[in-house]
Design a protein around this motif. Sequence first.
Motif, PDB file in Angstrom:
ATOM      1  N   ILE A 835      76.513  39.628  20.133  1.00 45.25           N
ATOM      2  CA  ILE A 835      77.756  38.946  19.788  1.00 45.25           C
ATOM      3  C   ILE A 835      77.360  37.525  19.394  1.00 45.25           C
ATOM      4  O   ILE A 835      76.666  36.836  20.147  1.00 45.25           O
ATOM      5  CB  ILE A 835      78.756  38.903  20.958  1.00 45.25           C
ATOM      6  CG1 ILE A 835      79.002  40.302  21.518  1.00 45.25           C
ATOM      7  CG2 ILE A 835      80.056  38.248  20.525  1.00 45.25           C
ATOM      8  CD1 ILE A 835      79.728  41.226  20.593  1.00 45.25           C
ATOM      9  N   LEU A 836      77.788  37.088  18.187  1.00 45.50           N
ATOM     10  CA  LEU A 836      77.439  35.766  17.685  1.00 45.50           C
ATOM     11  C   LEU A 836      78.703  35.006  17.335  1.00 45.50           C
ATOM     12  O   LEU A 836      79.761  35.607  17.074  1.00 45.50           O
ATOM     13  CB  LEU A 836      76.538  35.855  16.450  1.00 45.50           C
ATOM     14  CG  LEU A 836      75.267  36.714  16.548  1.00 45.50           C
ATOM     15  CD1 LEU A 836      75.532  38.128  16.042  1.00 45.50           C
ATOM     16  CD2 LEU A 836      74.144  36.093  15.731  1.00 45.50           C
ATOM     17  N   ASP A 837      78.627  33.679  17.309  1.00 46.34           N
ATOM     18  CA  ASP A 837      79.754  32.916  16.804  1.00 46.34           C
ATOM     19  C   ASP A 837      79.662  32.886  15.273  1.00 46.34           C
ATOM     20  O   ASP A 837      78.718  33.419  14.679  1.00 46.34           O
ATOM     21  CB  ASP A 837      79.817  31.517  17.418  1.00 46.34           C
ATOM     22  CG  ASP A 837      78.635  30.626  17.033  1.00 46.34           C
ATOM     23  OD1 ASP A 837      77.931  30.930  16.047  1.00 46.34           O
ATOM     24  OD2 ASP A 837      78.406  29.617  17.729  1.00 46.34           O
ATOM     25  N   PHE A 838      80.666  32.262  14.619  1.00 43.02           N
ATOM     26  CA  PHE A 838      80.700  32.320  13.155  1.00 43.02           C
ATOM     27  C   PHE A 838      79.588  31.509  12.516  1.00 43.02           C
ATOM     28  O   PHE A 838      79.338  31.625  11.319  1.00 43.02           O
ATOM     29  CB  PHE A 838      82.067  31.874  12.638  1.00 43.02           C
ATOM     30  CG  PHE A 838      82.352  30.408  12.780  1.00 43.02           C
ATOM     31  CD1 PHE A 838      82.116  29.549  11.731  1.00 43.02           C
ATOM     32  CD2 PHE A 838      82.862  29.896  13.957  1.00 43.02           C
ATOM     33  CE1 PHE A 838      82.373  28.194  11.859  1.00 43.02           C
ATOM     34  CE2 PHE A 838      83.128  28.545  14.088  1.00 43.02           C
ATOM     35  CZ  PHE A 838      82.882  27.696  13.037  1.00 43.02           C
ATOM     36  N   LEU A 843      75.774  34.532  21.236  1.00 42.14           N
ATOM     37  CA  LEU A 843      76.533  34.357  22.471  1.00 42.14           C
ATOM     38  C   LEU A 843      76.162  35.403  23.507  1.00 42.14           C
ATOM     39  O   LEU A 843      76.241  35.153  24.711  1.00 42.14           O
ATOM     40  CB  LEU A 843      78.032  34.452  22.176  1.00 42.14           C
ATOM     41  CG  LEU A 843      78.591  33.501  21.104  1.00 42.14           C
ATOM     42  CD1 LEU A 843      80.051  33.803  20.844  1.00 42.14           C
ATOM     43  CD2 LEU A 843      78.403  32.052  21.529  1.00 42.14           C
ATOM     44  N   TYR A 844      75.790  36.598  23.039  1.00 41.20           N
ATOM     45  CA  TYR A 844      75.461  37.706  23.937  1.00 41.20           C
ATOM     46  C   TYR A 844      74.426  38.578  23.247  1.00 41.20           C
ATOM     47  O   TYR A 844      74.490  38.807  22.034  1.00 41.20           O
ATOM     48  CB  TYR A 844      76.714  38.533  24.245  1.00 41.20           C
ATOM     49  CG  TYR A 844      76.456  39.815  25.001  1.00 41.20           C
ATOM     50  CD1 TYR A 844      76.479  39.845  26.388  1.00 41.20           C
ATOM     51  CD2 TYR A 844      76.182  41.004  24.318  1.00 41.20           C
ATOM     52  CE1 TYR A 844      76.242  41.029  27.082  1.00 41.20           C
ATOM     53  CE2 TYR A 844      75.937  42.178  24.998  1.00 41.20           C
ATOM     54  CZ  TYR A 844      75.967  42.191  26.380  1.00 41.20           C
ATOM     55  OH  TYR A 844      75.726  43.361  27.065  1.00 41.20           O
ATOM     56  N   GLN A 889      88.576  33.586  19.549  1.00 47.46           N
ATOM     57  CA  GLN A 889      87.419  33.099  18.808  1.00 47.46           C
ATOM     58  C   GLN A 889      87.116  34.043  17.645  1.00 47.46           C
ATOM     59  O   GLN A 889      87.478  35.222  17.673  1.00 47.46           O
ATOM     60  CB  GLN A 889      86.175  33.027  19.707  1.00 47.46           C
ATOM     61  CG  GLN A 889      86.253  32.038  20.850  1.00 47.46           C
ATOM     62  CD  GLN A 889      84.947  31.974  21.611  1.00 47.46           C
ATOM     63  OE1 GLN A 889      83.864  31.957  21.023  1.00 47.46           O
ATOM     64  NE2 GLN A 889      85.031  31.938  22.930  1.00 47.46           N
ATOM     65  N   VAL A 890      86.447  33.507  16.633  1.00 44.11           N
ATOM     66  CA  VAL A 890      85.873  34.343  15.584  1.00 44.11           C
ATOM     67  C   VAL A 890      84.440  34.638  15.965  1.00 44.11           C
ATOM     68  O   VAL A 890      83.636  33.714  16.168  1.00 44.11           O
ATOM     69  CB  VAL A 890      85.929  33.644  14.218  1.00 44.11           C
ATOM     70  CG1 VAL A 890      85.181  34.454  13.167  1.00 44.11           C
ATOM     71  CG2 VAL A 890      87.377  33.441  13.794  1.00 44.11           C
ATOM     72  N   VAL A 891      84.114  35.927  16.116  1.00 47.57           N
ATOM     73  CA  VAL A 891      82.764  36.324  16.516  1.00 47.57           C
ATOM     74  C   VAL A 891      82.234  37.353  15.530  1.00 47.57           C
ATOM     75  O   VAL A 891      82.983  37.952  14.760  1.00 47.57           O
ATOM     76  CB  VAL A 891      82.741  36.904  17.948  1.00 47.57           C
ATOM     77  CG1 VAL A 891      83.158  35.858  18.956  1.00 47.57           C
ATOM     78  CG2 VAL A 891      83.629  38.143  18.046  1.00 47.57           C
ATOM     79  N   LYS A 892      80.929  37.547  15.581  1.00 50.93           N
ATOM     80  CA  LYS A 892      80.280  38.574  14.772  1.00 50.93           C
ATOM     81  C   LYS A 892      79.715  39.634  15.703  1.00 50.93           C
ATOM     82  O   LYS A 892      79.001  39.319  16.657  1.00 50.93           O
ATOM     83  CB  LYS A 892      79.160  37.971  13.920  1.00 50.93           C
ATOM     84  CG  LYS A 892      79.655  36.992  12.875  1.00 50.93           C
ATOM     85  CD  LYS A 892      78.516  36.450  12.016  1.00 50.93           C
ATOM     86  CE  LYS A 892      79.039  35.488  10.962  1.00 50.93           C
ATOM     87  NZ  LYS A 892      77.960  34.954  10.102  1.00 50.93           N
TER      88      LYS A 892
END
Length: 917
Positions: A835-838, A843-844, A889-892
């Motif tokens: 899991i990444l931020d934009f 993040l994970y 949040q916007v995540v990838k």
Amino acid sequence: MGEFSKRLFKRDLKKFISVIMTIIITFTGMNQLMYVNAATKYITLNFIDNTQEKWIGNDSAVMELVDNTNGHDSYIMTKKDEVTWSVNVPFSADNITFNRYSQDKSAKWNSWSAGGRSVNNTYYADGSEYGYWGIIKEGFHTGDIIYLDISEFTTWENDNALMYINFTDASKEQNSGKDVVIMGSDKSLYNPILTECKSKEYIYKYIVTQEDEGAGALRFWRGNDATLWNCSTVLSYDDYLKGLNCIKVSDWNSSGSVCHYDEEESLSVSRDEILVGRDSATVYFYIDALKSDSNNIVLYENDIAIGQFYDDGDYENHGDDIKGDGIYSAKYTIDINVTDDVTYCYHAESDGQINSNEITIDIIMPFTEKELTDMEYVNNTISAVLSEYAIPDSLCEVLPDFLQNDIGNAKEYKEAAQRKYNALDKILNSLLDEGMISEFYYDDVNRVFNCTHLNGIVFGVFVDDFLKSSSDYNECMEMSETTIEPLQYSGYSALILNMFEDTAYRRKYYENFVKEWLNKGMDVYYDDYVTVDDLKTCLADKDIISLSGHGGVLEDGLSIGLADDIVTETSEIHYVDDLKTKRITYCNLNNQYVFAVTADFFTHYYGNEGLSGSFIFSEACEFLGNSEFGFDHTFADAFISCSAESVIGFHNSVMANYSRELMLYYFEQLLTGITTSEAFNSAKKEYGLNDYEYRKPSFIQYLFDRDAFEKMGAAAVPYMFGNSSAVITKELQNGTWEMNAQRFTQKPLKWKYSGDARVLSKLGEIEPYGKRMVFISTGIGSQSGVSMSGTQGTMLTQTVRNTDKTTLKFSYDVISEEPMEYVNSRFDDKFEVQILDFRDNILYSQVLESVNSSNWNTVSGINFDGGDNTAFHTNWKTVGIDISSYQNQVVKVRFLVYDVGDSAYDTAVVLDNIMWS
């Protein structure tokens, strides 16, 4: 009061009246809505066995729903099919528990604490104690495919009849047996949708949209653009669930039958053009043999058998890189020993029956030295005339954008343009007499000479220079006000193409809002030096696309000019395939030749799915034709055929101050989450239904010529094509790959990937949960992996806006050739989820499987290109990841598989049921 002032007063009065009417309608609608909600007392809730083993219904199990919202009331559910149970409960039921009992209800075997359902109506059980809520509609769904077969009664196509689909069971009887006038008909009975797509001759095809969802029945109709003449029999949703997806017509009205129709196998090729001297003559053909699943599929070239298809994993000899994936491949070297351009036709047959579409491969010869010399001579000769008779900048700068009359220096401009026309006409006749061009003619509507080189390459020479606006940038620049919070645009991507000539009036406007969007977190690609090569790839994977450039009508149809891509001998050689196929042409702009692209350019480079999810706005003049030559939606159709969600463009030449303000307001409204039609209507309400107000004459012109308004020419009108209810969404999409099943493509739609990613219907003995699953690998055969920090692998990513979701769930099965020889060695391939931020900060991260740590089981029917002929897998596993920390949040969401130690032995992962709740 003057007529001009009267018109402005009337416009303001109309706006005032529309506001009052909107208020009245709003309150009326609210009362109606309240009444409907009050009358809706019950809702049907469904429970679906979504487990891989489908065990919930075993042993005659009884399913119970408990409504914890209303005093723990319990309801025994009705079994609708092998995996679905339903029951009617009060509409207020929200906190739900499902129980699985023995047949006599003496023992409770399983319980699902489903919790709050919100607006959902269906619970999907993934395992013995867990699942997720979703929505199903009791009727046709988005993506369902319906066919009309008139092969037994082809006279339905007589009289140039149009075919429509209507999502009710209403026939002509409800209209007293009379033909149905579309415009004045009861929309609850007759709301027909034009059906133009054909699967093959006499077979029409319609893909259900979001607007059609929920309908329980449908008919096809024939008629013209105003009236419905005849209707087919009815196809109900219950029939569709039984596999009956086609209406076969046998007579004029309400006659025929419903049946099942299968489309032909989908034949594709690795490359549909070969430029002699540049491209390899070896190509790879692929066919998804879902229906035939035959070992005897033959490839034909111009009706001559030339090869066999294989699903054996022998990439070197047969072009097949995975054994057992249901994709049959054929490797073939085409004869390119030709002296002229040629086209070859191909199809496939299974057991002697033609069961594929036909595809073509064009063999394109490069320009000869003589062709290049002749083209350069012609271009230079005309360029000299353009330079000598160029219209002075002083006339272009102060002249109004449209020549309404002879006030001021308009007369001087017309005289200069006439001298330029005379000189061009003379030199073109001279070139024709010399035998240096094959033909030319003058289009007096668009004021352009359409010319043809001796080798067939077409180009245009405009008489008029593009007029330069005298408007000061700061006066015109009024950015639309928004209440967007900082970083509110994060997660969205935009492409802003400024294909105009470089002026402050043009450039600063785009740079200003691009900077603003970047500050709000959007991923923006801005290009003010656009080339043909740029356009081949840059439109992919963008939410918003702005095409801003000069448009016009040339001999080969509509085109959009690229002010910075100048025609030279080097660029002609580079673009020879696009020039010869007429995907591009060229014309003069500011006294020099520049390239221009046609609609075919985009369909060629972006195919059926290349613009999936994109919202496109074109500022180009005459993007939809003009009043003189008629409405032309070629460009819009091209973008929609590439799966763009919607396209907006202008009919007639448009004033820049109107087009760009409308474009910006539309996009910013769209980004608030409303539908494309709502955003479009809002923009027109704000800036006008057309550019009439923006092209009004000056006060002096109106003072001396009271007919000045009538002399302005036709106003430019914006139109929208595509899905009017589409929204820019960042919900997780296509995690079950059903979108791929509906569109017959291997590209993982809605996901970005680098490396080897494809959607398959099977892999040896491994079956998907539904119809498709995605396959990602470390790099196999024709689809190699990418470098990832010194290793090779594949990344599959989707950007998602998480509002209130708490869990990411997915199922996977890892397949590898590394076991058992390389367990506990340095060759430790891995499967990881992130899991990444934009901004791509991790993040994970969790490695779910690796060669050294996983438990491996034998699997049959699979062999990857390279490595050895043994493969092992982990079996299907379902996992859930806590994402509650990333709400609002916007995540990838990213899945990775990568080599560790070597790239000779491959590892792959199949993924299915990717969703969050």
